[in-house]
Design an enzyme around this catalytic site. Structure first.
Site, PDB file in Angstrom:
ATOM      1  N   CYS A   1       0.850  -1.196   0.000  1.00  0.00           N
ATOM      2  CA  CYS A   1       0.000   0.000   0.000  1.00  0.00           C
ATOM      3  C   CYS A   1       0.887   1.248   0.000  1.00  0.00           C
ATOM      4  CB  CYS A   1      -0.912  -0.009   1.233  1.00  0.00           C
ATOM      5  SG  CYS A   1      -1.767   1.572   1.476  1.00  0.00           S
TER       6      CYS A   1
ATOM      7  N   CYS B   1       0.459   3.183   3.584  1.00  0.00           N
ATOM      8  CA  CYS B   1       0.769   2.630   4.901  1.00  0.00           C
ATOM      9  C   CYS B   1       2.115   3.162   5.403  1.00  0.00           C
ATOM     10  CB  CYS B   1       0.783   1.104   4.849  1.00  0.00           C
ATOM     11  SG  CYS B   1      -0.852   0.344   5.019  1.00  0.00           S
TER      12      CYS B   1
ATOM     13  N   HIS C   1      -4.630   0.713   7.912  1.00  0.00           N
ATOM     14  CA  HIS C   1      -5.099   0.524   6.548  1.00  0.00           C
ATOM     15  C   HIS C   1      -6.584   0.149   6.489  1.00  0.00           C
ATOM     16  CE1 HIS C   1      -4.413  -0.609   2.283  1.00  0.00           C
ATOM     17  NE2 HIS C   1      -5.335  -1.517   2.520  1.00  0.00           N
TER      18      HIS C   1
ATOM     19  N   ASN D   1     -12.880  10.908  -1.894  1.00  0.00           N
ATOM     20  CA  ASN D   1     -13.634   9.948  -2.686  1.00  0.00           C
ATOM     21  C   ASN D   1     -13.540   8.634  -1.940  1.00  0.00           C
ATOM     22  OD1 ASN D   1     -13.862  11.940  -4.668  1.00  0.00           O
ATOM     23  ND2 ASN D   1     -12.047  11.217  -5.747  1.00  0.00           N
TER      24      ASN D   1
ATOM     25  N   SER E   1      -9.440   2.719  -5.580  1.00  0.00           N
ATOM     26  CA  SER E   1      -9.029   1.326  -5.500  1.00  0.00           C
ATOM     27  C   SER E   1      -8.311   1.024  -4.183  1.00  0.00           C
ATOM     28  CB  SER E   1      -8.129   0.973  -6.682  1.00  0.00           C
ATOM     29  OG  SER E   1      -7.113   1.936  -6.796  1.00  0.00           O
TER      30      SER E   1
ATOM     31  N   HIS F   1      -7.120   2.359   1.952  1.00  0.00           N
ATOM     32  CA  HIS F   1      -6.476   3.077   3.053  1.00  0.00           C
ATOM     33  C   HIS F   1      -7.164   4.442   3.221  1.00  0.00           C
ATOM     34  CE1 HIS F   1      -2.748   3.448   5.623  1.00  0.00           C
ATOM     35  NE2 HIS F   1      -3.389   4.584   5.790  1.00  0.00           N
TER      36      HIS F   1
ATOM     37  N   HIS G   1      -8.108   7.925   3.247  1.00  0.00           N
ATOM     38  CA  HIS G   1      -7.391   9.126   2.819  1.00  0.00           C
ATOM     39  C   HIS G   1      -8.299  10.046   2.022  1.00  0.00           C
ATOM     40  CE1 HIS G   1      -7.245   6.749  -0.885  1.00  0.00           C
ATOM     41  NE2 HIS G   1      -6.968   7.871  -1.539  1.00  0.00           N
TER      42      HIS G   1
ATOM     43  N   GLN H   1      -8.000  14.041  -0.394  1.00  0.00           N
ATOM     44  CA  GLN H   1      -7.085  14.797  -1.244  1.00  0.00           C
ATOM     45  C   GLN H   1      -7.318  16.295  -1.113  1.00  0.00           C
ATOM     46  OE1 GLN H   1      -6.531  13.042  -5.325  1.00  0.00           O
ATOM     47  NE2 GLN H   1      -8.241  11.782  -4.677  1.00  0.00           N
TER      48      GLN H   1
HETATM   49 ZN   LIG Z   1      -2.436   1.250   3.665  1.00  0.00          ZN
END
Ligand SMILES: [Zn+2]
Ligand SMILES: [Zn+2]
Length: 349
Positions: A51, A54, A114, A154, A162, A165, A167, A169
């Protein structure tokens, strides 16, 4: 009219976007035989070797993530907007116009873990994220070339993400995104004409009606607006007017974190699945404009209208330019309000 329940056709004015939303609520009863989004039921591990987000892992661009323990922000390795966009463009042909698009793109990892989502972070962790967003907004807004800071998340494969994890933007750009520009113009006009903040009038109308208010606490409110374009579209906002996170007090941020958590838990509990959405902070542009009438809020747009069933943007939306809503906002608000307060994954033994 059809015989599939009570038919309802109505246009509702969206005062921030300045457009009509068509509510055609009986259409929700149509049987569906088309495509369904796939839900993933199994939980990923807390750390995933390949990832990019991570802690300790190497990213696409070659940089290595630190062993971070809370929120972690870095410049996007594959930005949609970049600082090095060409400044001198070839003139556009004929009637067309062009202009350089420049900006800074960043990724905000919400947690080193994650396998959690924003909905599963506790309120203090969400508050930490709000503080990080505020810091980013202030830092990027101070740059003279930045006219707007768009902070968004998103979430879910159906909106093209896809990597699960957790997150979001940030795009800090030399242009103002269209929706924000429209809201800023509508808010400015309303302020000039009535001496009141447009979003305050929206809040007042929602509170007076009451049917679409989901939760309120000391200084924050969550509602599913009268003019919602998506079935479960919700707004999270401070009660007091702030043009952005920058001027909000710590106490207000705490209440806002509580309100956001309230909503995201209900989203996941609705169909006991990790609920996809596009979450966007609507903050005032950072150019020299007059934004006294602009009221910061968070908009959540979930693309699903039934379990695993996407709201498709089709003829009315793409072809005609107005949203056609299959559902009644009052009914959807009641649905969300009735859900349990504990996240379904936490509630399991
Ligand atoms: Zn991750
Ligand atoms: Zn907005």
């Amino acid at each position: 009219m059809t015989n599939s329940g009570v038919a309802m056709w109505e246009q509702r004015w969206h005062p921030l976007r300045e457009e009509w939303v068509i509510v055609a609520a009986h259409r929700n009863d149509r049987p569906w035989h088309g495509e369904r989004a796939a839900a993933t039921a199994t939980r990923a591990p807390a750390y995933v070797e390949d990832c990019y987000f991570c802690p300790g892992n190497r990213r696409v661009g070659g940089a290595c993530n630190p062993q971070y323990h809370s929120v972690f922000v870095f410049d996007n390795d594959h930005p949609c907007v970049g600082p090095d966009a060409p400044q001198s463009l070839a003139a556009a042909p004929g009637i067309y116009r062009n202009s350089p698009a420049t900006g800074i793109a960043r990724v905000v990892c919400y947690s080193p873990l994650h396998n959690v989502t924003l909905a599963e972070l506790d309120e203090s962790e969400i508050r930490t994220l709000l503080l990080a967003w505020r810091e980013q907004y202030i830092e990027l807004a101070a740059r003279p070339e930045v006219r707007h800071v768009l902070i968004f998340e998103n979430k879910g494969e159906v909106v093209g993400v896809s990597n699960p994890h957790p997150h979001g933007q940030i795009y800090a750009t030399n242009f103002v995104f269209k929706t924000i520009e429209t809201e800023a113009i509508a808010s400015r006009r309303h302020y000039a004409e009535h001496g009141r903040v447009l979003f305050q009038d929206i809040i007042r109308s929602e509170v007076t009606d009451g049917r679409r208010v989901l939760t309120e606490n000391g200084s924050a409110i969550v509602f599913l607006p009268y003019f919602a374009r998506y079935a479960y579209e919700c707004y999270v906002a401070p009660r007091e007017t702030h043009a952005s996170l920058a001027t909000m007090s710590d106490a207000e941020l705490t209440d806002l974190a509580t309100a956001l958590k309230w909503l995201l838990v209900r989203y996941d509990n609705l169909w006991q699945m990790s609920f996809p959405y596009v979450l966007t902070l609507h903050q005032a542009p950072t150019d020299e404009g007059d934004y006294r009438g602009f009221h910061f809020h968070i908009e959540c747009h979930p693309p699903l209208r039934k379990p695993h069933l996407l709201k498709y943007l089709a003829g009315p939306e793409v072809g005609g330019g107005n949203f056609l809503s299959d559902t009644l906002p009052e009914v959807k608000a009641a649905e969300l309000r009735a859900l349990p307060a504990v996240h379904y994954r936490a509630a399991r033994p």
